[in-house]
Design a protein around this motif. Structure first.
Motif, PDB file in Angstrom:
ATOM      1  N   ASP A  93     -92.453 -11.328 -27.757  1.00 24.30           N
ATOM      2  CA  ASP A  93     -91.335 -11.922 -28.492  1.00 24.30           C
ATOM      3  C   ASP A  93     -91.788 -13.183 -29.215  1.00 24.30           C
ATOM      4  O   ASP A  93     -91.457 -13.397 -30.383  1.00 24.30           O
ATOM      5  N   THR A 152     -77.530 -16.764 -36.443  1.00 24.64           N
ATOM      6  CA  THR A 152     -76.473 -16.273 -35.555  1.00 24.64           C
ATOM      7  C   THR A 152     -75.138 -16.165 -36.280  1.00 24.64           C
ATOM      8  O   THR A 152     -74.197 -15.567 -35.754  1.00 24.64           O
ATOM      9  N   ARG A 205     -82.951 -10.716 -36.290  1.00 20.74           N
ATOM     10  CA  ARG A 205     -82.124 -11.698 -35.601  1.00 20.74           C
ATOM     11  C   ARG A 205     -80.658 -11.297 -35.628  1.00 20.74           C
ATOM     12  O   ARG A 205     -79.915 -11.551 -34.684  1.00 20.74           O
ATOM     13  N   ASP A 208     -80.302  -8.844 -32.900  1.00 18.27           N
ATOM     14  CA  ASP A 208     -80.312  -9.485 -31.584  1.00 18.27           C
ATOM     15  C   ASP A 208     -78.902  -9.883 -31.173  1.00 18.27           C
ATOM     16  O   ASP A 208     -78.478  -9.660 -30.035  1.00 18.27           O
ATOM     17  N   GLU A 211     -76.643  -6.837 -30.519  1.00 17.49           N
ATOM     18  CA  GLU A 211     -76.966  -6.207 -29.251  1.00 17.49           C
ATOM     19  C   GLU A 211     -76.332  -6.961 -28.077  1.00 17.49           C
ATOM     20  O   GLU A 211     -75.823  -6.348 -27.130  1.00 17.49           O
ATOM     21  N   GLU A 212     -76.338  -8.280 -28.148  1.00 16.23           N
ATOM     22  CA  GLU A 212     -75.734  -9.081 -27.093  1.00 16.23           C
ATOM     23  C   GLU A 212     -74.236  -8.829 -26.985  1.00 16.23           C
ATOM     24  O   GLU A 212     -73.643  -8.978 -25.918  1.00 16.23           O
TER      25      GLU A 212
END
Length: 288
Positions: A93, A152, A205, A208, A211-212
């Motif tokens: 990662d 994000t 990103r 990511d 997925e969370e």
């Protein structure tokens, strides 16, 4: 390797000329090249030859050997080639982030920001900028109005042909939320190679975060509480903002804290990064 090494770890890899079981060896990365070195094998990949990077996607011919990898596609004298690299989760990662940074940091980009506000097209000028990449954001400096984008807060991303003043070329277009408003930014790199790599990084990103949130299933009241926490800001009691019975509100807040979407602080209940993404998506859907 004479230049400064920015990543150096032991891993397994698969690359041209390897047959059978992938060897274990050193993976070294500098700002100019990637080197895979085993006992009887060495492959040197100039970073200027890399045109694609995938994370977590194992090439079909390597599925029997690897689970999670960083896969690098690059040009060789005899055509195109692919190298797949596997290491410990923390190593791989970190390596992926460093690799994207080395490939993209300091590169020039044409930027139109904002290209849209909500669903409205804005007549913004195109400016050349210098790209700075971190794990959590993209910064566009050396333009009249430098700006940054928190990854994000990206709610959609696409690659499409656009004219940023230099003719129609592939451009990465992504929607993100700024101060409660959905904004679209368009970025065109100096080559299709770099445009492709930037698109991979933004999608990585963005994926990511998605997925969370895959296992998070919220009702209307819970979403209302999250939006209220965003709108109210620190120090404001949510009980004064939402029209929900206090006992019911307490239960909802406890559930959202357990989900990792809210957190209690000295300044009151605030959104976590995951909670903010849900609010951003709600704002984006309203503004579309």
């Amino acid at each position: 390797m004479s230049e400064t090494v920015v990543a150096d770890f032991i891993g397994r890899f698969f690359a041209p000329g390897i047959a059978g079981e992938p060897p274990t060896g050193r993976v070294l990365l500098s700002r100019r090249r990637l080197v895979l070195a085993g006992d009887d094998y060495k492959e040197t990949i100039p970073l200027s030859a890399v045109f694609d990077v995938k994370v977590g996607q194992v090439p079909p011919e390597m599925e029997g050997y690897f689970n999670d990898t960083v896969t690098v596609a690059y040009r060789r004298d005899d055509g195109r080639a692919v190298a797949a690299i596997e290491g410990k989760d923390t190593n791989i990662d970190r390596f992926a982030t460093v690799l994207f940074k080395v490939l993209l940091n300091g590169t020039k980009a044409l930027t139109r920001h904002p290209a849209k506000v909500g669903g409205r097209v804005v007549d913004s000028e195109t400016h050349t900028a210098r790209l700075d990449v971190t794990r959590g954001s993209l910064a566009f400096d050396d333009r009249p109005d430098p700006f940054s984008v928190e990854l994000t807060r990206v709610v959609s991303v696409e690659r499409a042909d656009r004219d940023l003043g230099n003719g129609s070329h592939p451009v990465i277009s992504f929607r993100h939320v700024e101060d409660g408003t959905a904004v679209t930014t368009q970025v065109g790199m100096t080559s299709n190679r770099l445009t492709n790599i930037l698109g991979r990084y933004v999608r990585l990103r963005y994926a990511d975060v998605r997925e969370e949130l895959e296992d998070v299933d919220l009702g209307e009241e819970e979403t209302e509480v999250l939006v209220a926490a965003y709108s109210a800001g620190p120090g404001v009691s949510l009980a004064k903002v939402v029209d929900i019975d206090p006992q019911r509100l307490t239960m909802l807040l406890n559930g959202l804290i357990d989900e990792g979407l809210l957190v209690d602080t000295d300044e009151g209940t605030q959104l976590t990064a995951k909670g903010r993404v849900i609010v951003d998506q709600r704002i984006e859907s309203v503004n579309t």
